[in-house]
Design an enzyme around this catalytic site. Structure first.
Site, PDB file in Angstrom:
ATOM      1  N   THR A  30       5.300   1.292   6.260  1.00 36.89           N
ATOM      2  CA  THR A  30       3.948   0.833   6.588  1.00 36.89           C
ATOM      3  C   THR A  30       3.351   1.810   7.576  1.00 36.89           C
ATOM      4  O   THR A  30       4.002   2.162   8.558  1.00 36.89           O
ATOM      5  CB  THR A  30       3.890  -0.571   7.208  1.00 36.89           C
ATOM      6  OG1 THR A  30       2.615  -0.713   7.856  1.00 36.89           O
ATOM      7  CG2 THR A  30       4.967  -0.792   8.258  1.00 36.89           C
TER       8      THR A  30
ATOM      9  N   ARG B 159      -3.711  -3.559  11.594  1.00 34.93           N
ATOM     10  CA  ARG B 159      -4.275  -4.906  11.587  1.00 34.93           C
ATOM     11  C   ARG B 159      -3.725  -5.776  12.709  1.00 34.93           C
ATOM     12  O   ARG B 159      -4.468  -6.336  13.490  1.00 34.93           O
ATOM     13  CB  ARG B 159      -3.984  -5.589  10.248  1.00 34.93           C
ATOM     14  CG  ARG B 159      -4.544  -6.978  10.255  1.00 34.93           C
ATOM     15  CD  ARG B 159      -4.366  -7.770   8.998  1.00 34.93           C
ATOM     16  NE  ARG B 159      -4.769  -9.145   9.304  1.00 34.93           N
ATOM     17  CZ  ARG B 159      -4.680 -10.158   8.508  1.00 34.93           C
ATOM     18  NH1 ARG B 159      -4.204  -9.986   7.300  1.00 34.93           N
ATOM     19  NH2 ARG B 159      -5.059 -11.361   8.875  1.00 34.93           N
TER      20      ARG B 159
ATOM     21  N   ASP C 152       1.214   1.078   9.565  1.00 35.66           N
ATOM     22  CA  ASP C 152       0.932   0.324  10.791  1.00 35.66           C
ATOM     23  C   ASP C 152       2.122   0.325  11.752  1.00 35.66           C
ATOM     24  O   ASP C 152       1.966   0.005  12.930  1.00 35.66           O
ATOM     25  CB  ASP C 152       0.569  -1.127  10.447  1.00 35.66           C
ATOM     26  CG  ASP C 152      -0.849  -1.252   9.910  1.00 35.66           C
ATOM     27  OD1 ASP C 152      -1.529  -0.225   9.782  1.00 35.66           O
ATOM     28  OD2 ASP C 152      -1.269  -2.376   9.612  1.00 35.66           O
TER      29      ASP C 152
ATOM     30  N   ARG D  81       0.120  -4.787  -4.828  1.00 38.25           N
ATOM     31  CA  ARG D  81       0.214  -5.780  -3.752  1.00 38.25           C
ATOM     32  C   ARG D  81       0.525  -7.160  -4.332  1.00 38.25           C
ATOM     33  O   ARG D  81      -0.110  -8.155  -3.990  1.00 38.25           O
ATOM     34  CB  ARG D  81      -1.099  -5.808  -2.972  1.00 38.25           C
ATOM     35  CG  ARG D  81      -1.322  -4.571  -2.128  1.00 38.25           C
ATOM     36  CD  ARG D  81      -2.619  -4.725  -1.341  1.00 38.25           C
ATOM     37  NE  ARG D  81      -3.034  -3.463  -0.756  1.00 38.25           N
ATOM     38  CZ  ARG D  81      -2.691  -3.058   0.471  1.00 38.25           C
ATOM     39  NH1 ARG D  81      -1.913  -3.791   1.215  1.00 38.25           N
ATOM     40  NH2 ARG D  81      -3.130  -1.899   0.929  1.00 38.25           N
TER      41      ARG D  81
ATOM     42  N   ASP E 258       5.800  -5.713   5.140  1.00 38.19           N
ATOM     43  CA  ASP E 258       6.239  -7.072   5.418  1.00 38.19           C
ATOM     44  C   ASP E 258       6.244  -7.958   4.164  1.00 38.19           C
ATOM     45  O   ASP E 258       7.178  -8.722   3.950  1.00 38.19           O
ATOM     46  CB  ASP E 258       5.361  -7.694   6.506  1.00 38.19           C
ATOM     47  CG  ASP E 258       5.963  -8.986   7.000  1.00 38.19           C
ATOM     48  OD1 ASP E 258       7.129  -8.962   7.424  1.00 38.19           O
ATOM     49  OD2 ASP E 258       5.285 -10.033   6.925  1.00 38.19           O
TER      50      ASP E 258
ATOM     51  N   GLY F 262       0.842  -1.209   0.000  1.00 36.31           N
ATOM     52  CA  GLY F 262       0.000   0.000   0.000  1.00 36.31           C
ATOM     53  C   GLY F 262       0.870   1.249   0.000  1.00 36.31           C
ATOM     54  O   GLY F 262       1.963   1.246   0.553  1.00 36.31           O
TER      55      GLY F 262
ATOM     56  N   ASP G 215       4.506  -1.702  12.123  1.00 33.86           N
ATOM     57  CA  ASP G 215       4.748  -2.989  12.798  1.00 33.86           C
ATOM     58  C   ASP G 215       5.896  -3.788  12.198  1.00 33.86           C
ATOM     59  O   ASP G 215       6.031  -4.978  12.485  1.00 33.86           O
ATOM     60  CB  ASP G 215       3.455  -3.814  12.848  1.00 33.86           C
ATOM     61  CG  ASP G 215       2.896  -4.126  11.470  1.00 33.86           C
ATOM     62  OD1 ASP G 215       3.489  -3.671  10.465  1.00 33.86           O
ATOM     63  OD2 ASP G 215       1.876  -4.829  11.383  1.00 33.86           O
TER      64      ASP G 215
END
Lengths: 341, 341, 341, 341
Positions: free
Chosen positions: D125, D171, D127, D72, D103, D10, D129
């Site tokens: 990202t 997520r 996120d 993706r 990831d 993304g 993470d």
């Protein structure tokens, strides 16, 4: 039709929205060919053209400045300037011209129109002093930037007991100073429309600090001047293009206030940050509406006019009625700024 | 004079600027006493008053919401409501009332004025559909927020080949959708003023993606509806206060477009973020000007009027001419949005 | 426990987040009583206390400045200052002190700790030069503001063929200059860590403008100086509190560059806008984390330490290891700025 | 050397800063040739290359998204994918590859490295993470956007007595929820790391509204889930790419809370606005530093590593140590969020 487009004078946010609107409406709705002149009238005189179509206007809406470049050159003030303009327009087979600019550009446009060129103008200036239109492109962004600066100075001033002077643009008219002063909660707003008396300024600040406050924010337009016959002598110095030396009045006021009050006085000169960066939604909408109105007008055969916004409507005004006039801040708006101090 | 002030309806950024202006001008220039009613007309009915002076309005200019609180209660729609208003005004020895609100509040104000109360109103609504004024408080901030969201979605949409639907507020009028759509470069704008044909929407998107684009942004006002007799059946559901369920039309459009085009279609519902946060400079200026005009009017003895902005002037309009009407987006502005898509 | 809290030195955005965190964690989790001292160490010496509980910290998270006020007063530099501090702490029955400030405040804190007071410090300075912590409160907001200014200047510079000098804060260390220079795409970054040679600066600019560019942006930290033995003579002038006169190096560079290159050279001095306004999310998070760590440490009986962030962890460092040291920008980060020019 | 560059997964703000840094450092300092692959690994497999030099990176620093496009697609999950990658790299005579992604991209990179390709990765990202790095590109901007939304919702919530749920991305890890929750002053933060008990949530809200508040803001990460054995049953649904359906948990929580408390409960789903728009200064700096580190590493002959930021340093970590792991929010940071509620 084959239509030329130029942006003149100092650059402001929102110009690209106007260019995009002219191109989209011109190509898409009317089927015209558009070409751009680089660096304002300079590019017309020099025949410096660039293609102008969908690829050029991709993603420009949120981008400040002007994709065509600009310059502070005026053909009517230059020997043979108008003739060179006519020669280029003929060589490039241009049927009509749309020019976006401030008073200098509008003046040039009226001269070029008199020479027989079909021409429609769009007003832009962060000073907002073009006559006949409620708003000029770039003004809303400049007020927004100045207000953010006042918000920032406000927090820091509060913590420190001082006088903060913020100098904003506005040579002939104090629109940015008045509107940002209202929005940013300034204690005092000094504008060209109302020459100030330094002794009254000082009395106001002393009274305020004695009575209830530990800080004051003074917004001053670069073109503000002391009233004749009052205690401070100062003459605005202007540069080659009529521009005012940034910081001149701000620094001088700082000295006068510091000496006369003994308060810790600081000055911030906003300068060029006022005319750069992402245009506000309002400036993009204004640029888009005026761009559409200008290309529609030129298509209908109008010439020698400026697209202007008045209330919720877009109107056309004769360039002759507009060029050379200054739209001053009305007294009732200055009164609002004074009241809310 | 002793003057009461209230804010009614949904809250919007810029209300505190108006409150501050009323207090500063009222106390400082006219020497009035100001008191606030909490939570709109509810507070008048309940006699829920708060002091309103310089301490209360300190630092409120850049703060969203309303320091007085608000509620969607209308006394004229409630048995004995108007009587309770009159009783409180008498008990509190209130000489006049200034109320800031949208159509519901304006309607209540006209009823209270008819009952003999001196009252002046100020229009606020992010929908911008109050009749008679170019702008209502809150609208500029809402357009700014929606435009920022479109700018953000734009970058991400470009990288991913898809249709992004952005639902914005606007029950009866599509002002936010049209202005943010222009400023944010949307490909399609759907508004209550122009019921849409889903098959045309789909044809436009398919054509666009086939021809030259890999993404499209569709802005839809919450009150947009399909035209009668077209292929999509949908009825706007409204809640207790006439508000529309957030996301209803956005989610439905997403399903329709995804099924009919096969494109990866997403929806973003801006919702409450449109009515919160720091007011723009323009909303603070508007609130300040209308606040000053309202308190000046009430001081001069005006009643049953609304302060409105028209072009560069602030005017007073009879509440009876304003309440209950909707100011729709004019066709030429919708046309600009359609052209620039 | 009864814990006192103060903010010292220049104010920065994010202080209120730290105050709020100390109060919420102190009252809510540990059951302490909190009291605030007004205007930094000045308030401790004068016994100027204010209550500090939930009502005081309501809505302060997005507000710049400090609700406690601040001052540039250091008790250890004042005859009897430390004794006055001890007297107040005893009179107010204060068990421990949390102080938020820059190097001066940290220095004072270490002296007060040596006098037997339980004390934990939190670093703040927009210069980011407190030793031992990756970030100090206020720095992220200052970089954000300076980067926005560079973004704005960038658009306008591009349209006009010129050299724009932007002076930012940073007396001993050039953190803001380097980070904003990288983020804002500056062509040249001048910092205290690397004294410059004006002739090299001029050669770089001439080469750049000859080769491919029509504008250049130079970011200069207020504490940048020419290297000894080079062609420009300049000595930083400092004021009473060690602060540098805003605009001094910027204006001087403007003159040097204009004279040596003949280019149209302008200067913008960001000044106080860098330390005001809404704190960024990162500064609010940093303030919140350090506030929680400080009150936890004081509760556990720690003293003479500073809460610092290192990577993802918050650690405690002895004040003696920290006070009086300057954290300079590392060479590899300056190298990144130089490379990306 | 001839070096290929791609962005996968993304898109996020800050990617262009990294691309620009790789190109400027690669061309300018090391003398490499750079080429770009369009749309992530898809472009490598398809041999879809674009030139990558100074013209392509002009003005991209403040622009969101990625000028290379993204997708993706993961070659190691596709039959013959890795072989197609190797074939393209040979055909294009690529000496090394730099890939920027989350990831999935890092996993692909480690597989391609095992196949003998010199490869260095950069983490991105929203996120946050990715294991081993304090920050991934895009996270700071996402937190900033989410915090602005909370600031906005805060003003409006206060005026209206209600529960506002704001769903943010995240997520597997709740970084955005926790950091924006702290910065935006949320009352409750629900994250994947700590499965919640709806009955405790409801008790907390009821207690809070009874005790002292008239509104509450709940931030929920899209990947938050109820704890097993508690009163609410819910399973996260994931799409084709492992992405979570936007709004699923937010809408469900709204229903649960409204039914169990009777409070007026609303939900705002931030969705795609979190990953678009102008990157913050911090994300531009992070992208720039990681870009420089990656091209330097590849030039020195490093392979199979990821450039990461740890505290103030940039380090290289073996891809094998990083790929497939999730960096969760540490308990002490969740504790800060809970405390400040």
């Amino acid at each position: 039709m084959r239509i030329g487009l130029l942006t003149g004078g100092g650059d402001v946010p929102g110009l690209n929205a106007a260019i995009r609107a002219v191109v989209k409406r011109g190509e898409g709705t009317h089927g015209h060919s558009l070409i751009g002149f680089r660096n304002g009238w300079r590019g017309v005189v020099d025949g410096d053209v660039v293609p102008l179509g969908r690829p050029q206007i991709r993603n420009v809406l949120p981008v400040g400045g002007t994709l065509l470049g600009t310059a502070r050159y005026h053909p009517h003030a230059d020997d043979g300037g108008i003739d060179a303009v006519l020669a280029t327009l003929e060589a490039e087979r241009i049927d009509a011209l749309i020019c976006i600019g401030g008073d200098g550009t509008l003046h040039a446009a009226s001269k070029v129109a008199e020479a027989g060129v079909r021409i429609v103008a769009i007003p832009k200036t962060i000073d907002n002093d073009v006559w006949g239109t409620d708003r000029s492109i770039g003004f809303d962004t400049a007020v927004t930037i100045a207000t953010e600066a006042l918000d920032r100075v406000h927090t820091t001033a509060e913590s420190h007991n001082r006088v903060m002077i913020v100098e904003v643009m506005g040579r002939h008219a104090g629109w940015i100073a008045v509107e940002a002063g209202i929005a940013g909660g300034a204690e005092l707003v000094l504008v060209p429309e109302a020459p100030f008396d330094i002794e009254k300024v000082v009395r106001f600040l002393k009274h305020r600090h004695r009575a209830h406050a530990s800080f004051s924010i003074v917004v001053v337009a670069e073109g503000a001047v002391p009233a004749e016959g009052t205690a401070m002598h100062y003459r605005t110095e202007v540069g080659r293009f009529g521009e005012i030396v940034a910081g001149a009045i701000g620094e001088r006021l700082k000295t006068e206030i510091a000496e006369r009050t003994g308060f810790d006085t600081r000055v911030t000169v906003l300068g060029h940050v006022q005319r750069g960066g992402i245009p506000t939604a309002a400036d993009r909408i204004l640029g888009s509406r005026l761009g559409v109105a200008a290309i529609d007008a030129v298509t209908r055969g109008e010439t020698g006019v400026m697209a202007a916004v008045q209330g919720e409507r877009v109107v056309l005004l004769p360039l002759g009625d507009v060029a050379g006039k200054v739209k001053h801040v009305p007294a009732d708006l200055i009164d609002v700024a004074d009241t809310l101090a």
